[in-house]
Design a protein around this motif. Structure first.
Motif, PDB file in Angstrom:
ATOM      1  N   ILE A   5      -4.095  10.017  -6.710  1.00  0.00           N
ATOM      2  CA  ILE A   5      -5.174   9.545  -5.840  1.00  0.00           C
ATOM      3  C   ILE A   5      -4.678   8.354  -5.035  1.00  0.00           C
ATOM      4  O   ILE A   5      -4.209   7.368  -5.606  1.00  0.00           O
ATOM      5  N   LEU A   6      -4.769   8.477  -3.728  1.00  0.00           N
ATOM      6  CA  LEU A   6      -4.417   7.370  -2.840  1.00  0.00           C
ATOM      7  C   LEU A   6      -5.675   6.946  -2.096  1.00  0.00           C
ATOM      8  O   LEU A   6      -6.200   7.695  -1.269  1.00  0.00           O
ATOM      9  N   GLY A   7      -6.177   5.768  -2.424  1.00  0.00           N
ATOM     10  CA  GLY A   7      -7.357   5.248  -1.753  1.00  0.00           C
ATOM     11  C   GLY A   7      -6.974   4.279  -0.653  1.00  0.00           C
ATOM     12  O   GLY A   7      -5.863   3.751  -0.632  1.00  0.00           O
ATOM     13  N   GLY A   8      -7.890   4.041   0.256  1.00  0.00           N
ATOM     14  CA  GLY A   8      -7.637   3.085   1.327  1.00  0.00           C
ATOM     15  C   GLY A   8      -8.665   3.203   2.427  1.00  0.00           C
ATOM     16  O   GLY A   8      -9.491   4.120   2.426  1.00  0.00           O
ATOM     17  N   THR A   9      -8.604   2.287   3.365  1.00  0.00           N
ATOM     18  CA  THR A   9      -9.511   2.392   4.509  1.00  0.00           C
ATOM     19  C   THR A   9      -9.022   3.457   5.492  1.00  0.00           C
ATOM     20  O   THR A   9      -9.812   4.075   6.190  1.00  0.00           O
ATOM     21  N   PHE A  10      -7.684   3.664   5.558  1.00  0.00           N
ATOM     22  CA  PHE A  10      -7.094   4.641   6.483  1.00  0.00           C
ATOM     23  C   PHE A  10      -7.649   4.422   7.893  1.00  0.00           C
ATOM     24  O   PHE A  10      -8.250   5.312   8.487  1.00  0.00           O
ATOM     25  N   ASP A  11      -7.364   3.241   8.419  1.00  0.00           N
ATOM     26  CA  ASP A  11      -7.972   2.781   9.670  1.00  0.00           C
ATOM     27  C   ASP A  11      -6.915   2.396  10.704  1.00  0.00           C
ATOM     28  O   ASP A  11      -6.843   1.229  11.091  1.00  0.00           O
ATOM     29  N   PRO A  12      -6.053   3.370  11.149  1.00  0.00           N
ATOM     30  CA  PRO A  12      -6.069   4.798  10.836  1.00  0.00           C
ATOM     31  C   PRO A  12      -5.044   5.148   9.752  1.00  0.00           C
ATOM     32  O   PRO A  12      -4.210   4.329   9.369  1.00  0.00           O
ATOM     33  N   ILE A  13      -5.090   6.390   9.299  1.00  0.00           N
ATOM     34  CA  ILE A  13      -4.061   6.892   8.391  1.00  0.00           C
ATOM     35  C   ILE A  13      -2.756   7.051   9.182  1.00  0.00           C
ATOM     36  O   ILE A  13      -2.766   7.392  10.370  1.00  0.00           O
ATOM     37  N   HIS A  14      -1.623   6.764   8.531  1.00  0.00           N
ATOM     38  CA  HIS A  14      -0.334   6.820   9.228  1.00  0.00           C
ATOM     39  C   HIS A  14       0.777   7.191   8.244  1.00  0.00           C
ATOM     40  O   HIS A  14       0.525   7.408   7.055  1.00  0.00           O
ATOM     41  N   PHE A  15       2.005   7.256   8.753  1.00  0.00           N
ATOM     42  CA  PHE A  15       3.124   7.699   7.918  1.00  0.00           C
ATOM     43  C   PHE A  15       3.446   6.715   6.796  1.00  0.00           C
ATOM     44  O   PHE A  15       4.094   7.076   5.813  1.00  0.00           O
ATOM     45  N   THR A  86     -15.810   5.250  -9.401  1.00  0.00           N
ATOM     46  CA  THR A  86     -15.221   6.470  -8.851  1.00  0.00           C
ATOM     47  C   THR A  86     -14.514   7.289  -9.920  1.00  0.00           C
ATOM     48  O   THR A  86     -14.713   8.506 -10.039  1.00  0.00           O
ATOM     49  N   LEU A  87     -13.674   6.628 -10.708  1.00  0.00           N
ATOM     50  CA  LEU A  87     -12.911   7.347 -11.731  1.00  0.00           C
ATOM     51  C   LEU A  87     -13.808   7.893 -12.834  1.00  0.00           C
ATOM     52  O   LEU A  87     -13.553   8.981 -13.360  1.00  0.00           O
ATOM     53  N   GLU A  88     -14.851   7.155 -13.177  1.00  0.00           N
ATOM     54  CA  GLU A  88     -15.810   7.675 -14.154  1.00  0.00           C
ATOM     55  C   GLU A  88     -16.413   8.982 -13.656  1.00  0.00           C
ATOM     56  O   GLU A  88     -16.513   9.963 -14.404  1.00  0.00           O
ATOM     57  N   GLU A  89     -16.794   8.985 -12.406  1.00  0.00           N
ATOM     58  CA  GLU A  89     -17.412  10.185 -11.829  1.00  0.00           C
ATOM     59  C   GLU A  89     -16.420  11.333 -11.732  1.00  0.00           C
ATOM     60  O   GLU A  89     -16.746  12.483 -12.062  1.00  0.00           O
ATOM     61  N   LEU A  90     -15.202  11.035 -11.296  1.00  0.00           N
ATOM     62  CA  LEU A  90     -14.187  12.090 -11.167  1.00  0.00           C
ATOM     63  C   LEU A  90     -13.834  12.700 -12.520  1.00  0.00           C
ATOM     64  O   LEU A  90     -13.625  13.916 -12.628  1.00  0.00           O
ATOM     65  N   ASN A  91     -13.764  11.868 -13.556  1.00  0.00           N
ATOM     66  CA  ASN A  91     -13.448  12.391 -14.887  1.00  0.00           C
ATOM     67  C   ASN A  91     -14.565  13.277 -15.426  1.00  0.00           C
ATOM     68  O   ASN A  91     -14.309  14.216 -16.192  1.00  0.00           O
ATOM     69  N   LYS A  92     -15.803  12.985 -15.045  1.00  0.00           N
ATOM     70  CA  LYS A  92     -16.930  13.835 -15.468  1.00  0.00           C
ATOM     71  C   LYS A  92     -16.924  15.164 -14.723  1.00  0.00           C
ATOM     72  O   LYS A  92     -17.189  16.223 -15.294  1.00  0.00           O
ATOM     73  N   ILE A  93     -16.599  15.106 -13.430  1.00  0.00           N
ATOM     74  CA  ILE A  93     -16.595  16.328 -12.614  1.00  0.00           C
ATOM     75  C   ILE A  93     -15.388  17.204 -12.938  1.00  0.00           C
ATOM     76  O   ILE A  93     -15.489  18.436 -12.989  1.00  0.00           O
ATOM     77  N   GLU A  98      -5.754  15.253 -14.868  1.00  0.00           N
ATOM     78  CA  GLU A  98      -5.135  13.991 -15.287  1.00  0.00           C
ATOM     79  C   GLU A  98      -4.883  13.199 -14.004  1.00  0.00           C
ATOM     80  O   GLU A  98      -4.155  13.662 -13.125  1.00  0.00           O
ATOM     81  N   PHE A  99      -5.494  12.024 -13.881  1.00  0.00           N
ATOM     82  CA  PHE A  99      -5.460  11.284 -12.625  1.00  0.00           C
ATOM     83  C   PHE A  99      -4.414  10.174 -12.641  1.00  0.00           C
ATOM     84  O   PHE A  99      -4.283   9.432 -13.618  1.00  0.00           O
ATOM     85  N   PHE A 100      -3.696  10.064 -11.524  1.00  0.00           N
ATOM     86  CA  PHE A 100      -2.670   9.050 -11.316  1.00  0.00           C
ATOM     87  C   PHE A 100      -3.068   8.266 -10.067  1.00  0.00           C
ATOM     88  O   PHE A 100      -3.047   8.805  -8.958  1.00  0.00           O
ATOM     89  N   PHE A 101      -3.431   6.993 -10.238  1.00  0.00           N
ATOM     90  CA  PHE A 101      -3.874   6.191  -9.099  1.00  0.00           C
ATOM     91  C   PHE A 101      -2.691   5.453  -8.499  1.00  0.00           C
ATOM     92  O   PHE A 101      -1.967   4.743  -9.195  1.00  0.00           O
ATOM     93  N   LEU A 102      -2.485   5.609  -7.196  1.00  0.00           N
ATOM     94  CA  LEU A 102      -1.320   5.053  -6.504  1.00  0.00           C
ATOM     95  C   LEU A 102      -1.660   3.684  -5.913  1.00  0.00           C
ATOM     96  O   LEU A 102      -2.609   3.556  -5.134  1.00  0.00           O
ATOM     97  N   ILE A 103      -0.877   2.666  -6.295  1.00  0.00           N
ATOM     98  CA  ILE A 103      -1.067   1.321  -5.760  1.00  0.00           C
ATOM     99  C   ILE A 103       0.294   0.675  -5.517  1.00  0.00           C
ATOM    100  O   ILE A 103       1.324   1.178  -5.971  1.00  0.00           O
ATOM    101  N   GLY A 104       0.281  -0.451  -4.827  1.00  0.00           N
ATOM    102  CA  GLY A 104       1.491  -1.234  -4.644  1.00  0.00           C
ATOM    103  C   GLY A 104       1.505  -2.418  -5.590  1.00  0.00           C
ATOM    104  O   GLY A 104       0.491  -2.732  -6.235  1.00  0.00           O
ATOM    105  N   THR A 105       2.644  -3.077  -5.698  1.00  0.00           N
ATOM    106  CA  THR A 105       2.754  -4.259  -6.569  1.00  0.00           C
ATOM    107  C   THR A 105       1.732  -5.316  -6.186  1.00  0.00           C
ATOM    108  O   THR A 105       1.180  -6.001  -7.052  1.00  0.00           O
TER     109      THR A 105
END
Length: 211
Positions: A5-15, A86-93, A98-105
């Motif tokens: 899962i990659l979250g963000g504002t994506f304002d805009p999404i880019h490479f 969000t993750l609580e809801e996704l795990n119920k649905i 198995e969820f892997f959340f992508l973040i930076g340091t």
């Protein structure tokens, strides 16, 4: 399935979003990466364009890259996008995933300021990408959790949640702020933004005032 899962504002999404996510998918053998635009991000300034337009740009990327899927769970909320909720809801649905959340340091360092942050480890794994100028030190509140949960790819055994993976990815010299500034100056940053997204930005006359 293993879902990144990659979250963000994506304002805009880019490479700078797309290429690291594809690398991580390959490194960890994930089945899919879900791109999850925020509606009201609790840790960032409000996006410059509306949620519907940002969803449309992300959907264009998902149409071009089969590795991605649009996840609009946060965009449909009227309130702030707390990852715990969000993750609580996704795990119920999707209890089978198995969820892997992508973040930076940089985000990992600030994790203790997030809503119910310690409970997040019961809901997902974290994949941490190295960020230039950021490093963990033993005096940081997150350090103990990081040290205990850090797992190398070779040691990884099937486990529903609670692990941290540290990955080195190819640096990307793109930022949404710079892209918005370029567009406002009449430039077309085709090296940074997928063609269909740039076309959408032009058609909707987005980012015409300086970021």
């Amino acid at each position: 399935m293993r879902i990144g899962i990659l979250g963000g504002t994506f304002d805009p999404i880019h490479f700078g979003h797309i290429r690291p996510a594809l690398e991580i998918k390959s490194l960890l053998g994930l089945d899919s990466i879900w791109l999850m635009p925020n509606h009201i991000p609790p840790h960032k300034a409000s996006p410059l364009v509306n949620t519907k337009q940002r969803l449309a740009m992300v959907e264009l990327v998902c149409q071009e890259y089969k590795e991605f899927k649009l996840c609009d769970i946060e965009a449909r909320r009227s309130g702030p996008s707390y990852l715990f909720t969000t993750l609580e809801e996704l795990n119920k649905i999707y209890p089978e995933h198995e969820f892997f959340f992508l973040i930076g340091t940089d985000s990992l360092v600030s994790l203790p300021s997030w809503y119910h942050w310690q409970s997040l480890f019961n809901l997902c794994h974290f994949v941490v990408s190295t960020r230039k100028g950021w490093r963990l030190t033993s005096d940081m509140p997150i350090f103990k959790e990081y040290e205990q949960r850090l797992t190398t790819l070779g040691q990884f055994k099937s486990q529903k949640s609670g692990l941290i993976f540290q990955v080195d990815i190819t640096p990307q010299a793109y930022s949404s702020t710079q892209i918005r500034q370029q567009v406002s100056q009449g430039l077309s940053p085709s090296d940074a933004v997928p063609r269909q997204v740039l076309k959408f930005i032009a058609e909707k006359n987005l980012y015409q005032t300086p970021a």
